[in-house]
Design a protein around this motif. Sequence first.
Motif, PDB file in Angstrom:
ATOM      1  N   GLU A 199       0.791  -1.384  -0.091  1.00 22.64           N
ATOM      2  CA  GLU A 199       0.240   0.011   0.038  1.00 22.64           C
ATOM      3  C   GLU A 199       0.971   1.276   0.093  1.00 22.64           C
ATOM      4  O   GLU A 199       0.449   2.293  -0.676  1.00 22.64           O
ATOM      5  N   GLU A 200       1.922   1.056   0.758  1.00 25.50           N
ATOM      6  CA  GLU A 200       2.857   2.421   0.656  1.00 25.50           C
ATOM      7  C   GLU A 200       3.488   2.544  -0.522  1.00 25.50           C
ATOM      8  O   GLU A 200       3.707   3.698  -1.087  1.00 25.50           O
ATOM      9  N   ALA A 201       3.864   1.523  -1.288  1.00 25.24           N
ATOM     10  CA  ALA A 201       4.331   1.576  -2.668  1.00 25.24           C
ATOM     11  C   ALA A 201       3.488   2.033  -3.502  1.00 25.24           C
ATOM     12  O   ALA A 201       3.776   3.078  -4.520  1.00 25.24           O
ATOM     13  N   ALA A 256      12.411  11.250  -5.796  1.00 29.49           N
ATOM     14  CA  ALA A 256      12.492  11.099  -4.403  1.00 29.49           C
ATOM     15  C   ALA A 256      11.497   9.786  -4.067  1.00 29.49           C
ATOM     16  O   ALA A 256      11.748   9.047  -3.233  1.00 29.49           O
ATOM     17  N   TYR A 257      10.328  10.316  -4.472  1.00 26.08           N
ATOM     18  CA  TYR A 257       9.351   9.223  -4.271  1.00 26.08           C
ATOM     19  C   TYR A 257       9.507   8.005  -4.723  1.00 26.08           C
ATOM     20  O   TYR A 257       9.361   6.798  -3.832  1.00 26.08           O
ATOM     21  N   ARG A 258       9.908   7.828  -5.893  1.00 18.58           N
ATOM     22  CA  ARG A 258      10.377   6.534  -6.517  1.00 18.58           C
ATOM     23  C   ARG A 258      11.383   5.763  -5.736  1.00 18.58           C
ATOM     24  O   ARG A 258      11.323   4.655  -5.611  1.00 18.58           O
ATOM     25  N   VAL A 259      12.320   6.711  -5.460  1.00 22.96           N
ATOM     26  CA  VAL A 259      13.476   5.998  -4.433  1.00 22.96           C
ATOM     27  C   VAL A 259      13.235   5.363  -3.411  1.00 22.96           C
ATOM     28  O   VAL A 259      13.365   4.371  -2.595  1.00 22.96           O
ATOM     29  N   THR A 262      10.734  -5.500  -6.899  1.00 21.19           N
ATOM     30  CA  THR A 262      10.909  -4.248  -7.491  1.00 21.19           C
ATOM     31  C   THR A 262       9.626  -3.846  -8.022  1.00 21.19           C
ATOM     32  O   THR A 262       8.605  -4.687  -8.198  1.00 21.19           O
ATOM     33  N   ALA A 263       9.667  -2.569  -8.642  1.00 18.65           N
ATOM     34  CA  ALA A 263       8.401  -1.918  -9.290  1.00 18.65           C
ATOM     35  C   ALA A 263       8.488  -1.431 -10.459  1.00 18.65           C
ATOM     36  O   ALA A 263       9.705  -1.009 -10.856  1.00 18.65           O
ATOM     37  N   ARG A 264       7.382  -1.313 -11.300  1.00 16.22           N
ATOM     38  CA  ARG A 264       7.049  -0.717 -12.607  1.00 16.22           C
ATOM     39  C   ARG A 264       5.935  -0.267 -12.812  1.00 16.22           C
ATOM     40  O   ARG A 264       5.178  -0.732 -12.101  1.00 16.22           O
ATOM     41  N   VAL A 265       5.494   0.808 -13.463  1.00 13.45           N
ATOM     42  CA  VAL A 265       4.357   1.064 -14.019  1.00 13.45           C
ATOM     43  C   VAL A 265       3.874   0.790 -15.354  1.00 13.45           C
ATOM     44  O   VAL A 265       4.750   0.722 -16.247  1.00 13.45           O
ATOM     45  N   ARG A 266       3.011  -0.255 -15.640  1.00 10.45           N
ATOM     46  CA  ARG A 266       2.710  -0.817 -17.025  1.00 10.45           C
ATOM     47  C   ARG A 266       1.491   0.018 -17.581  1.00 10.45           C
ATOM     48  O   ARG A 266       0.438   0.394 -16.494  1.00 10.45           O
ATOM     49  N   GLU A 267       1.552   0.387 -18.684  1.00  9.82           N
ATOM     50  CA  GLU A 267       0.394   1.325 -19.389  1.00  9.82           C
ATOM     51  C   GLU A 267      -0.254   0.116 -20.240  1.00  9.82           C
ATOM     52  O   GLU A 267      -0.005  -0.348 -21.209  1.00  9.82           O
ATOM     53  N   ASP A 268      -1.583   0.186 -19.718  1.00  8.92           N
ATOM     54  CA  ASP A 268      -2.767  -0.828 -20.502  1.00  8.92           C
ATOM     55  C   ASP A 268      -3.574   0.303 -21.243  1.00  8.92           C
ATOM     56  O   ASP A 268      -3.136   1.554 -21.276  1.00  8.92           O
ATOM     57  N   ASP A 269      -4.244  -0.201 -22.133  1.00 17.20           N
ATOM     58  CA  ASP A 269      -5.154   0.550 -23.093  1.00 17.20           C
ATOM     59  C   ASP A 269      -5.872   1.668 -22.365  1.00 17.20           C
ATOM     60  O   ASP A 269      -6.220   2.719 -23.048  1.00 17.20           O
ATOM     61  N   THR A 270      -6.334   1.283 -21.107  1.00 16.72           N
ATOM     62  CA  THR A 270      -7.407   2.128 -20.499  1.00 16.72           C
ATOM     63  C   THR A 270      -6.843   2.844 -18.986  1.00 16.72           C
ATOM     64  O   THR A 270      -7.620   3.261 -18.465  1.00 16.72           O
ATOM     65  N   LEU A 311       2.043   9.573  -5.621  1.00 17.64           N
ATOM     66  CA  LEU A 311       2.642  10.951  -5.364  1.00 17.64           C
ATOM     67  C   LEU A 311       3.922  11.215  -6.395  1.00 17.64           C
ATOM     68  O   LEU A 311       3.639  12.305  -6.936  1.00 17.64           O
ATOM     69  N   ALA A 312       4.285  10.321  -6.915  1.00 19.02           N
ATOM     70  CA  ALA A 312       5.526  10.411  -8.018  1.00 19.02           C
ATOM     71  C   ALA A 312       4.752  10.991  -9.166  1.00 19.02           C
ATOM     72  O   ALA A 312       5.283  11.771  -9.856  1.00 19.02           O
ATOM     73  N   MET A 313       3.536  10.361  -9.465  1.00 17.94           N
ATOM     74  CA  MET A 313       2.749  10.354 -10.841  1.00 17.94           C
ATOM     75  C   MET A 313       2.516  11.687 -10.723  1.00 17.94           C
ATOM     76  O   MET A 313       2.243  12.602 -11.895  1.00 17.94           O
ATOM     77  N   ASP A 314       1.915  12.356  -9.875  1.00 18.34           N
ATOM     78  CA  ASP A 314       1.579  13.512  -9.558  1.00 18.34           C
ATOM     79  C   ASP A 314       2.301  14.649  -9.349  1.00 18.34           C
ATOM     80  O   ASP A 314       1.921  15.868  -9.523  1.00 18.34           O
ATOM     81  N   ALA A 315       3.525  14.392  -8.917  1.00 18.25           N
ATOM     82  CA  ALA A 315       4.516  15.444  -8.772  1.00 18.25           C
ATOM     83  C   ALA A 315       4.860  16.182  -9.904  1.00 18.25           C
ATOM     84  O   ALA A 315       4.983  15.723 -11.128  1.00 18.25           O
ATOM     85  N   VAL A 316       4.945  17.597  -9.766  1.00 16.79           N
ATOM     86  CA  VAL A 316       5.480  18.458 -10.892  1.00 16.79           C
ATOM     87  C   VAL A 316       6.899  18.628 -11.032  1.00 16.79           C
ATOM     88  O   VAL A 316       7.364  18.498 -12.109  1.00 16.79           O
ATOM     89  N   ASP A 317       7.263  18.412  -9.744  1.00 16.28           N
ATOM     90  CA  ASP A 317       9.046  18.410  -9.931  1.00 16.28           C
ATOM     91  C   ASP A 317       9.472  17.231  -9.912  1.00 16.28           C
ATOM     92  O   ASP A 317       9.163  16.311  -9.363  1.00 16.28           O
ATOM     93  N   ARG A 318      10.581  17.349 -10.997  1.00 15.43           N
ATOM     94  CA  ARG A 318      11.179  15.974 -11.271  1.00 15.43           C
ATOM     95  C   ARG A 318      12.092  15.141 -10.106  1.00 15.43           C
ATOM     96  O   ARG A 318      12.075  14.173  -9.718  1.00 15.43           O
ATOM     97  N   ASP A 319      12.755  16.300  -9.350  1.00 19.79           N
ATOM     98  CA  ASP A 319      13.471  15.503  -8.209  1.00 19.79           C
ATOM     99  C   ASP A 319      12.572  15.323  -7.032  1.00 19.79           C
ATOM    100  O   ASP A 319      12.822  14.163  -6.514  1.00 19.79           O
ATOM    101  N   GLU A 320      11.395  15.915  -6.778  1.00 19.08           N
ATOM    102  CA  GLU A 320      10.225  15.326  -5.995  1.00 19.08           C
ATOM    103  C   GLU A 320       9.797  14.094  -6.646  1.00 19.08           C
ATOM    104  O   GLU A 320       9.581  13.012  -5.416  1.00 19.08           O
TER     105      GLU A 320
END
Length: 207
Positions: free
Chosen positions: A32-34, A52-55, A67-75, A40-49
């Motif tokens: 859940e924390e992941a 930091a969330y991803r780290v 480990t983690a990744r974000v997969r893009e599906d069609d929807t 938060l990383a997806m919504d962050a405007v600042d790249r460094d921020e």
Amino acid sequence: MPDETPDPSEAPDVLADEENEPDELPPEAVVEEAERLTRLAMDAVDRDEAAAYRVDRDERLAAHDYTARVREDDTRDVLVLHPEEWVEDGEIRTGRIEDIDRGIEVPLSGPGEGDDWAEIDGHNRDVVAEVREEHGEDHAANVATLADFMGNHYAKPIHDATAEELSEFLGEYYPRNAWPTAAQRDIAEKSVRVAFSVADERCPLSE
């Protein structure tokens, strides 16, 4: 939005089997924390921020050899968590997958996605801060766990929780996912009531 790691076609598309042995999967609280840190990383405007969330997320998962990744599906976008041993040179190797049920997928779209989720989480963290100021750290720690539960499971503000959801939190989620001190555990139900009292809201738990 771009995928954070290569997205091989052979990646497993499965949900975690809740009947697996507990030590085979990261604790639910870590998953859940992941998810929270990924949003938060997806919504962050600042790249460094965002980085930091991803780290932070990746370090928490690495402690469980995941480990983690974000997969893009069609929807929708999907957060995919899986054992590090499945990966070689940045790609998932199907020959290394002995138990596909060790893969975990968390949809990042639908209720609670994007700005809506961030707003809900922000509101719930404000409740935690108010409880901390007025009632101390022990109650605040319990309400922080309640905030995690309501945000990640129901994408709802704490004060919109039903009696059934609060009973689920106290009876199922809290014993499995919180790491309370003895003092915090003894006041868990009172902490739920405190969370409602700071906003002058009626707690739906039966008296």
